[in-house]
Design an enzyme around this catalytic site. Structure first.
Site, PDB file in Angstrom:
ATOM      1  N   ASP A 208       0.839  -1.201   0.000  1.00  0.00           N
ATOM      2  CA  ASP A 208       0.000   0.000   0.000  1.00  0.00           C
ATOM      3  C   ASP A 208       0.870   1.246   0.000  1.00  0.00           C
ATOM      4  O   ASP A 208       2.095   1.168   0.081  1.00  0.00           O
ATOM      5  CB  ASP A 208      -0.900   0.011   1.240  1.00  0.00           C
ATOM      6  CG  ASP A 208      -0.077  -0.050   2.522  1.00  0.00           C
ATOM      7  OD1 ASP A 208       0.358   1.018   2.994  1.00  0.00           O
ATOM      8  OD2 ASP A 208       0.158  -1.159   3.042  1.00  0.00           O
ATOM      9  N   ASP A 210       0.600   3.670   2.433  1.00  0.00           N
ATOM     10  CA  ASP A 210       0.464   4.212   3.780  1.00  0.00           C
ATOM     11  C   ASP A 210      -0.740   5.155   3.864  1.00  0.00           C
ATOM     12  O   ASP A 210      -1.855   4.745   3.554  1.00  0.00           O
ATOM     13  CB  ASP A 210       1.766   4.881   4.226  1.00  0.00           C
ATOM     14  CG  ASP A 210       1.829   5.075   5.744  1.00  0.00           C
ATOM     15  OD1 ASP A 210       1.335   4.174   6.460  1.00  0.00           O
ATOM     16  OD2 ASP A 210       2.359   6.082   6.210  1.00  0.00           O
TER      17      ASP A 210
END
Length: 282
Positions: A208, A210
């Site tokens: 991802d 973050d």
């Protein structure tokens, strides 16, 4: 059968579930119980211990892991080198979900974790300038590249306390500092390996962006992390199994145990009270 291993892997059950003749052993430590049993198997002619850091059913959150017990258990079986793969977020736009990062530095942003074996009475100071072993890092980079996976050869992992994810301000702070990766388990896991003379290498699987501070990215949530990790689980498992077969035949040449020699604050190399000798034959 004597329960011993020379290489350790901190990770989930997926790393050993498909191996043959896996032996489950329970290990007691002076620091309490590890996250789970250790699972021993032969991989590429090497004896390997696998330990699910969150427990086999992923029931232990990162801030509640007994890192000292986990690392001590590995070393008590004879482990001299360890692989510490993990899911991680990206703090840099060019480090994309699905990429692998072989981190060479960490920044500790945790709090309250038991993060050293050296609580006295022997005062010990050990350098953390190069926590991750350079030889194992090179082997990991080459292995990942041989599997056709995008790999970043260096990276700083910021380790946060968890279990919450970062705020946008925190994420921007970390990103502006030039750090690439964010995770909740690398500290003190990797550092404690260093303290017991275990050479350690990290492979961060990026899931991802973050908190989504970069344009065009979204803030992380647990579901998206799980989806990306599950989609890439087979890749990281194959890389780790392949990497084990590439480790040096003589793990002592890595020099991890030798690094403990000049660390004693009182100038002595060893004593009966030294934690490095207690129950591990270090």
């Amino acid at each position: 059968m004597v329960d011993t291993a020379e290489i350790g892997v901190f990770g989930g059950s997926g790393f050993y579930s498909l191996l043959d003749d896996v032996r489950e052993v329970k290990v007691d430590t002076p620091y309490g119980a590890p996250s789970d049993s250790l699972f021993l198997a032969d991989v590429a002619g090497r004896r390997v211990a696998f330990l699910p850091r969150h427990g086999r059913r992923h029931t232990i959150p990162p801030h509640r892991i007994n890192y000292r017990a986990n690392v001590w258990a590995m070393r008590s079986l004879g482990v001299k080198a360890a692989i510490s793969p993990c899911a991680a977020g990206s703090l840099a736009l060019n480090v994309k979900p699905g990429d692998f990062v072989v981190c060479d530095q960490f920044v500790d942003r945790t709090s309250g974790r038991a993060d050293t074996f050296y609580d006295g009475p022997i005062v010990t100071h050990l350098s953390s300038a190069e926590t991750y072993d350079p030889v194992l890092r090179r082997l990991a980079i080459d292995t990942i590249r041989d599997h056709g996976i995008e790999v970043h050869e260096t990276g700083t992992v910021v380790v946060i306390q968890g279990p919450r994810f970062s705020t946008k301000s925190e994420s921007k702070w970390f990103s502006d500092a030039g750090w690439e990766v964010i995770n909740m388990t690398q500290y003190p896991e990797a550092w404690l390996c260093r303290e017991l003379g275990i050479a350690v290498v990290n492979i961060s699987l990026i899931t991802d962006y973050d908190a989504g501070v970069h344009e065009g990215t979204e803030a992380v949530d647990a579901r998206s992390v799980l989806e990306v990790f599950q989609a890439n689980a087979e890749r990281i498992q194959k890389v780790v199994i392949d990497l084990i077969g590439r480790f040096p035949a003589d793990l002592d040449v890595l020099g991890a145990a030798d690094a403990l020699g000049p660390t004693r604050g009182d100038g002595h190399a060893a004593s009966d009270e030294d934690v490095r000798l207690f129950e591990t034959s270090l």
